[in-house]
Design a protein around this motif. Sequence first.
Motif, PDB file in Angstrom:
ATOM      1  N   ALA A  78       0.849  -1.198   0.000  1.00 52.55           N
ATOM      2  CA  ALA A  78       0.000   0.000   0.000  1.00 52.55           C
ATOM      3  C   ALA A  78       0.876   1.236   0.000  1.00 52.55           C
ATOM      4  CB  ALA A  78      -0.922  -0.005   1.209  1.00 52.55           C
ATOM      5  N   ASP A  79       0.317   2.366  -0.543  1.00 52.61           N
ATOM      6  CA  ASP A  79       1.054   3.630  -0.527  1.00 52.61           C
ATOM      7  C   ASP A  79       1.147   4.153   0.900  1.00 52.61           C
ATOM      8  OD1 ASP A  79       1.200   3.437  -3.221  1.00 52.61           O
ATOM      9  OD2 ASP A  79      -0.446   4.828  -3.623  1.00 52.61           O
ATOM     10  N   THR A  80       2.228   4.887   1.182  1.00 58.50           N
ATOM     11  CA  THR A  80       2.396   5.548   2.482  1.00 58.50           C
ATOM     12  C   THR A  80       2.711   7.006   2.219  1.00 58.50           C
ATOM     13  OG1 THR A  80       4.716   4.891   2.523  1.00 58.50           O
ATOM     14  CG2 THR A  80       3.154   3.466   3.662  1.00 58.50           C
ATOM     15  N   ALA A  81       2.602   7.808   3.254  1.00 59.45           N
ATOM     16  CA  ALA A  81       2.808   9.250   3.103  1.00 59.45           C
ATOM     17  C   ALA A  81       4.227   9.551   2.653  1.00 59.45           C
ATOM     18  CB  ALA A  81       2.525   9.953   4.425  1.00 59.45           C
ATOM     19  N   ALA A  82       4.350  10.468   1.728  1.00 63.02           N
ATOM     20  CA  ALA A  82       5.648  10.745   1.135  1.00 63.02           C
ATOM     21  C   ALA A  82       6.614  11.389   2.115  1.00 63.02           C
ATOM     22  CB  ALA A  82       5.469  11.647  -0.091  1.00 63.02           C
ATOM     23  N   LYS A  83       6.102  12.151   3.066  1.00 60.39           N
ATOM     24  CA  LYS A  83       7.005  12.890   3.948  1.00 60.39           C
ATOM     25  C   LYS A  83       7.039  12.320   5.357  1.00 60.39           C
ATOM     26  CE  LYS A  83       6.446  17.263   1.471  1.00 60.39           C
ATOM     27  NZ  LYS A  83       6.104  18.701   1.579  1.00 60.39           N
ATOM     28  N   LEU A  84       6.539  11.127   5.504  1.00 61.37           N
ATOM     29  CA  LEU A  84       6.470  10.547   6.829  1.00 61.37           C
ATOM     30  C   LEU A  84       7.866  10.257   7.353  1.00 61.37           C
ATOM     31  CD1 LEU A  84       4.582   9.557   9.043  1.00 61.37           C
ATOM     32  CD2 LEU A  84       4.602   7.323   7.946  1.00 61.37           C
ATOM     33  N   ILE A  85       8.169  10.751   8.540  1.00 58.83           N
ATOM     34  CA  ILE A  85       9.482  10.538   9.141  1.00 58.83           C
ATOM     35  C   ILE A  85       9.349   9.439  10.186  1.00 58.83           C
ATOM     36  CG2 ILE A  85      11.415  11.574  10.377  1.00 58.83           C
ATOM     37  CD1 ILE A  85      10.985  12.671   7.596  1.00 58.83           C
ATOM     38  N   GLY A  86      10.218   8.474  10.171  1.00 59.28           N
ATOM     39  CA  GLY A  86      10.172   7.409  11.156  1.00 59.28           C
ATOM     40  C   GLY A  86      11.184   6.348  10.802  1.00 59.28           C
ATOM     41  N   ASN A  87      11.053   5.208  11.412  1.00 57.01           N
ATOM     42  CA  ASN A  87      11.963   4.114  11.093  1.00 57.01           C
ATOM     43  C   ASN A  87      11.770   3.668   9.655  1.00 57.01           C
ATOM     44  OD1 ASN A  87      13.101   4.069  13.637  1.00 57.01           O
ATOM     45  ND2 ASN A  87      11.539   2.660  14.438  1.00 57.01           N
ATOM     46  N   PHE A  88      12.809   3.018   9.106  1.00 59.38           N
ATOM     47  CA  PHE A  88      12.683   2.520   7.722  1.00 59.38           C
ATOM     48  C   PHE A  88      11.576   1.472   7.672  1.00 59.38           C
ATOM     49  CE2 PHE A  88      14.369  -1.747   7.955  1.00 59.38           C
ATOM     50  CZ  PHE A  88      15.100  -1.750   9.139  1.00 59.38           C
ATOM     51  N   GLU A  89      10.947   1.355   6.513  1.00 54.05           N
ATOM     52  CA  GLU A  89       9.789   0.498   6.390  1.00 54.05           C
ATOM     53  C   GLU A  89      10.136  -0.909   5.954  1.00 54.05           C
ATOM     54  OE1 GLU A  89       6.910   2.367   3.962  1.00 54.05           O
ATOM     55  OE2 GLU A  89       6.315   3.769   5.512  1.00 54.05           O
ATOM     56  N   ALA A  90      11.047  -1.053   4.974  1.00 53.27           N
ATOM     57  CA  ALA A  90      11.324  -2.392   4.452  1.00 53.27           C
ATOM     58  C   ALA A  90      12.742  -2.449   3.928  1.00 53.27           C
ATOM     59  CB  ALA A  90      10.349  -2.769   3.341  1.00 53.27           C
ATOM     60  N   GLY A  91      13.297  -3.662   3.903  1.00 52.32           N
ATOM     61  CA  GLY A  91      14.664  -3.765   3.410  1.00 52.32           C
ATOM     62  C   GLY A  91      15.102  -5.189   3.129  1.00 52.32           C
ATOM     63  N   PHE A  92      16.123  -5.270   2.293  1.00 55.43           N
ATOM     64  CA  PHE A  92      16.810  -6.521   1.970  1.00 55.43           C
ATOM     65  C   PHE A  92      18.160  -6.401   2.651  1.00 55.43           C
ATOM     66  CE2 PHE A  92      19.811  -8.647  -1.002  1.00 55.43           C
ATOM     67  CZ  PHE A  92      19.316  -9.928  -0.930  1.00 55.43           C
ATOM     68  N   MET A  93      18.357  -7.114   3.741  1.00 55.29           N
ATOM     69  CA  MET A  93      19.479  -6.887   4.642  1.00 55.29           C
ATOM     70  C   MET A  93      20.588  -7.910   4.445  1.00 55.29           C
ATOM     71  SD  MET A  93      18.270  -4.336   6.190  1.00 55.29           S
ATOM     72  CE  MET A  93      16.717  -3.566   6.650  1.00 55.29           C
ATOM     73  N   LEU A  94      21.844  -7.437   4.555  1.00 55.67           N
ATOM     74  CA  LEU A  94      23.014  -8.306   4.597  1.00 55.67           C
ATOM     75  C   LEU A  94      23.470  -8.348   6.047  1.00 55.67           C
ATOM     76  CD1 LEU A  94      22.819  -7.424   1.574  1.00 55.67           C
ATOM     77  CD2 LEU A  94      25.299  -7.663   1.465  1.00 55.67           C
ATOM     78  N   ASP A  95      23.334  -9.515   6.651  1.00 58.25           N
ATOM     79  CA  ASP A  95      23.679  -9.693   8.064  1.00 58.25           C
ATOM     80  C   ASP A  95      24.979 -10.468   8.188  1.00 58.25           C
ATOM     81  OD1 ASP A  95      21.106  -8.697   8.240  1.00 58.25           O
ATOM     82  OD2 ASP A  95      20.656  -9.875  10.043  1.00 58.25           O
ATOM     83  N   ASP A  96      25.791 -10.044   9.176  1.00 56.65           N
ATOM     84  CA  ASP A  96      27.043 -10.748   9.451  1.00 56.65           C
ATOM     85  C   ASP A  96      27.089 -11.039  10.943  1.00 56.65           C
ATOM     86  OD1 ASP A  96      29.532 -11.856   9.323  1.00 56.65           O
ATOM     87  OD2 ASP A  96      30.611  -9.942   9.194  1.00 56.65           O
ATOM     88  N   LYS A  97      27.025 -12.345  11.282  1.00 61.32           N
ATOM     89  CA  LYS A  97      27.053 -12.792  12.677  1.00 61.32           C
ATOM     90  C   LYS A  97      25.923 -12.140  13.481  1.00 61.32           C
ATOM     91  CE  LYS A  97      32.019 -13.748  12.699  1.00 61.32           C
ATOM     92  NZ  LYS A  97      32.178 -13.486  11.254  1.00 61.32           N
TER      93      LYS A  97
END
Length: 472
Positions: A78-97
């Motif tokens: 779904a769309d979200t507000a363009a100027k909304l400030i907060g934590n990141f919403e989604a991601g493809f993460m590279l984790d090490d240990k």
Amino acid sequence: MTFIIFPGRLRYSKVLALTLLVCGWSNLLFAAVLWSHPETVMVCNNGQGEDILHGAIKPQTTNSLGTLYFRIKVDPIADTAAKLIGNFEAGFMLDDKGKEHLGIGNAFGAMAYSILNVADAPKGFQDLNSSDPDPPFLYEYIRAGIPRYIVLKIEYIPGQNARVTAWLNPNLTFGATEFNQPTNIVVHFEANATFDEFHLVHRGYGGGWMFSDMLVASSFEDLLIPRFWQKKWFLPIIVTGFLAIVAGTVRLVERRRASEQIQHLERETAVASERTRIARDIHDEVGAELAQIGLLADMGMESKTKREVDRFSQIARHVRHLVAVMDEIVWAVNPQNDNLTRLADYLCQMADECFNDSSVRLVKEVPTRLPEFPIRAEARHDLTLAVKEAFANLLKHSHASEAQIRLVWNEPDLEVSVQDNGCGFKPDIFSQGNGLTNQRVRLKRIGGTVELTSQPGGGTRIVFRVKLEGAG
């Protein structure tokens, strides 16, 4: 909305999947895809997320050397507000240990596709500006139902941060390279990119994200998305379809040919049946009538006057001639005689009948075992008449004391020769008559030849040669 890159590590698979793909009609690309996940994965508020790599690629450390390319397609629910400030919403993460390093996603503060280091990133985030930004913001608002491709290039240098290049929705058609992409969709920076796991996470706003068509490879070209005619299944389908068409055509032609052969055999069977009926009718009806006439003629010769005896004698002679001609016609018409064995038997029988009442000694050289090789009725009819004419000429002109008929069979070639020890002649004189001409016409009609050799006082030899093609 911001895309984040978290420094992490990669792992090469223990066994690299080296697959040959058909990539168009003119060239082949040798893919070096290290890991792929084409299925769509939806995540929503899943915290740290779960590893989707499962050890498929060798972990990347600070001592790693080499280059990896990442491709991922993202689409928010779904769309979200363009100027909304907060934590990141989604991601493809590279984790090490267990620690997030580098990621691709929507980060807090950036409000756009972006690449950044989380946690202790020294350089902050980097915006991936849209090729068609929404003013006044220099970013592209992520809209639901408009999926985008993000491509990363990570160059590992031992003992240093990795060099990272990122593209927003680059051209991934065949022929594209990393060097011919528009400059306004690319960013460059350095980051810690060590990893041993991949995580898909969503921690923020909206109804979650969908990730799909994920892939890690050793070159940019391996990330390209083929057109349908360039995909590896297309050529086999085309070849299979072509072969199916060819097989269907061949089957249709064969069925048509078989149908024509069946019709031809049916016609031949009908003709053979009709020939058998004609031969039987001639033998039973005409033969019986001629025999009756001959018997009456013989009885009439018992008359007292010489004139009546002569007339009945002529009648009997003509009847016997007609009976002989009728026998020849019956033999020629009967389909049971359409083979080499019957032809040889008939030629010998005909020779005996021709020379029985003469002073000429007959010698027959015919193989004792001949195959029942099929012969067309026309061929045996014309050959028989030509040989019979040779017998008649020998008895009439040669003044010979001995004659020979010889048959040589060398499949499919048949040779019949008639030879005598008579007076002979000059062949050029004989060729002026109709006898040799008729024989040559008959043999030519059935694809054969006639050869005549003779000299005065040296006898005569005539050879008939024909290539038998079977019954037809």
